[in-house]
Every structure is written in structure tokens, then in C-alpha cells.
Scaffold this active site. Sequence first.
Site, PDB file in Angstrom:
ATOM      1  N   THR A 140      50.671  19.544  -8.333  1.00 36.72           N
ATOM      2  CA  THR A 140      50.268  21.151  -8.353  1.00 36.72           C
ATOM      3  C   THR A 140      51.142  21.755  -8.500  1.00 36.72           C
ATOM      4  OG1 THR A 140      49.471  22.605  -6.466  1.00 36.72           O
ATOM      5  CG2 THR A 140      50.919  20.843  -5.538  1.00 36.72           C
ATOM      6  N   SER A 141      50.974  22.867  -8.438  1.00 30.10           N
ATOM      7  CA  SER A 141      52.009  24.040  -8.934  1.00 30.10           C
ATOM      8  C   SER A 141      52.132  25.310  -7.544  1.00 30.10           C
ATOM      9  CB  SER A 141      52.711  24.815 -10.090  1.00 30.10           C
ATOM     10  OG  SER A 141      51.108  25.150 -10.335  1.00 30.10           O
ATOM     11  N   GLY A 164      45.841  32.039  -2.963  1.00 31.86           N
ATOM     12  CA  GLY A 164      44.327  32.895  -3.448  1.00 31.86           C
ATOM     13  C   GLY A 164      43.246  33.806  -3.277  1.00 31.86           C
ATOM     14  N   TYR A 165      42.551  33.616  -2.328  1.00 35.79           N
ATOM     15  CA  TYR A 165      41.432  34.330  -2.080  1.00 35.79           C
ATOM     16  C   TYR A 165      41.569  34.013  -0.283  1.00 35.79           C
ATOM     17  CZ  TYR A 165      38.470  33.610  -6.222  1.00 35.79           C
ATOM     18  OH  TYR A 165      37.906  33.559  -7.581  1.00 35.79           O
ATOM     19  N   GLU A 207      42.757  20.854 -18.308  1.00 36.46           N
ATOM     20  CA  GLU A 207      41.654  20.713 -17.088  1.00 36.46           C
ATOM     21  C   GLU A 207      40.511  20.902 -17.723  1.00 36.46           C
ATOM     22  OE1 GLU A 207      42.217  23.241 -13.754  1.00 36.46           O
ATOM     23  OE2 GLU A 207      40.323  23.482 -12.688  1.00 36.46           O
ATOM     24  N   LYS A 245      44.609  28.869   9.883  1.00 35.41           N
ATOM     25  CA  LYS A 245      44.096  28.086   8.471  1.00 35.41           C
ATOM     26  C   LYS A 245      43.775  26.343   8.406  1.00 35.41           C
ATOM     27  CE  LYS A 245      43.597  27.867   3.831  1.00 35.41           C
ATOM     28  NZ  LYS A 245      44.593  28.488   2.384  1.00 35.41           N
ATOM     29  N   GLY A 251      51.270  26.731  -2.567  1.00 36.92           N
ATOM     30  CA  GLY A 251      50.575  27.227  -0.880  1.00 36.92           C
ATOM     31  C   GLY A 251      49.888  26.172  -0.386  1.00 36.92           C
ATOM     32  N   LYS A 252      49.418  25.030  -1.392  1.00 35.50           N
ATOM     33  CA  LYS A 252      48.679  23.895  -1.237  1.00 35.50           C
ATOM     34  C   LYS A 252      49.240  22.994  -1.085  1.00 35.50           C
ATOM     35  CE  LYS A 252      44.647  23.816  -4.986  1.00 35.50           C
ATOM     36  NZ  LYS A 252      44.534  22.786  -5.566  1.00 35.50           N
ATOM     37  N   ASP A 292      41.407  19.814  -5.844  1.00 34.83           N
ATOM     38  CA  ASP A 292      41.053  21.052  -6.736  1.00 34.83           C
ATOM     39  C   ASP A 292      40.029  22.078  -5.417  1.00 34.83           C
ATOM     40  OD1 ASP A 292      41.622  20.837  -9.390  1.00 34.83           O
ATOM     41  OD2 ASP A 292      39.590  22.399  -8.930  1.00 34.83           O
TER      42      ASP A 292
END
Length: 222
Positions: free
Chosen positions: A9-10, A158-159, A41, A198, A13-14, A73
Site C-alpha cells: 500500500t502507498s 479518504g471518506y 488494478e 475508529k 493511513g492504511k 482493499d
Amino acid sequence: MNSTVWFLTSNQGKLAEAAHHFANIGMVVQALEVPDGAIVEPQASDLETVAEAKLRQALAHLPHEGALVMVEDAGLFVEALDGFPGVYSSYVHETVGNQGMVRLLEHLQSDDPVMAKRLRAASFHAVAALWDGERILFGRGECKGSIASEIQGDAGFGYDPIFIPADLDDDGESLTPDVLGVVSTHGKTFGAVGVELKHRFSHRRRALEDLMRQFPPQGTER
Ligand code: IMP
């Protein structure tokens, strides 16, 4: 024990959320670096297919033999939009962004807050795929919630600033967005709460837990 998970992953946050989770079970997460353009992808209608295709491509870039490699994902599924943006979440976020999502749901309002949450129901889904050296394991997680009527907070990624997680029951399970539970962000979005809170709701944490239930526990020789 092979205790490093190489995470393709880049997204910082993840990476931080996965590192936080794996630290609890004595494992370390490192970003798997691959050359630009090495991972393509696929266009697919479900998260599993996307995660598996990326993981298979990542296997050509193992840092060492027997390395544990993981792909995760996720997507935002809005009920009133029949699950859109779902697997297109990245594209939608890059194009119309959070403001665009809020505008798309502008018409779904009610003076009754319970009804408003029902109308704006959404969920995050995550699929984590791990190469354990021999096979691919999958973990799945969901977090129910609703879309806020305005952007709130700037934490996370993100969201997060438009997603209000549904409360949790005594067992830590997501309730429907209109039911009060014992753990709550009290109407705050993920963007307005810290990573610790979270984590208690997170689809990602659930997917990683599901994954690790299938993996040899600490101290098991591999
Ligand atoms: P992907 O898993 O990186 O493909 O994520 C798809 C889209 O959903 C991206 O725009 C991410 O920023 C967003 N997304 C994934 N997980 C989360 C999350 O935990 N919170 C907010 N947005 C997320």
C-alpha cells in the site's frame, strides 16, 4: 516466527491502522515497495477479486523467500445508491471527492434524525488478502454507518470526514445506524475522532482479525 507483514500500500493511513492492529499481536508491518506501474488494478465487481489480483502481482516482488505479503482493499457502499461507489470508491474520491458524495445525497434529508440516518445508510467493506508463504488467506470486515450531511473533521483519510459509524452493541458488533449502542461517536464522523476510536468500529480491523484467525498464532513454528 515470521513476524513481519509486508503490506502492499502507498496509503499511509492504511499502513498506520494495520501497524496499530498488528502491534497488538506482536507483529510488525512494513510497506512493500514495488516499482512504479508494477501493479495493475483490475476492473472487477468485487473487492476479493481486486485484492487477489494485486496480491498475485505483488508475489513477483517478495522482499525475501517465505515473506508474508498482504493487500487490503476497501470500499464505501451507499444503500440509496445501490452500493455505489463500492469498487469504484477510489475513482469517485479522486474525482468528485467528499464534497461530491455529500452533494449526491443532498436530497436524502429528514427532520427526524433516525429517519435521516436510515435514508443515508452506508457501510465500509474491507477485504484483506495475505500470502502466508504457501497460499492466499482472505479476511473480511464491515462497518455500518451513514453519510454525514456535511464534511466534519480532518483526521484519517479518504471518506473518513463524511462517514458516521453506527453504534456498537455489548459484543462490539455494528448495530443499524438508527439504533443506540454502548459505544458511539455520538454523531461524529471518523474524521472527527482519533484512530483509537475508529479502530473499535473499523472494517479494516475486522478484516485483519478475520484474517489472523486463520493464521498460526504467536509462537507457532512456521
Ligand atoms: P482502496 O482500498 O485504497 O482501494 O480504497 C478505496 C477508496 O476508499 C479510497 O478512496 C480510500 O481512500 C477509501 N477508503 C478505504 N478505506 C477507508 C477508510 O477506512 N476510511 C475512509 N476511506 C477509506
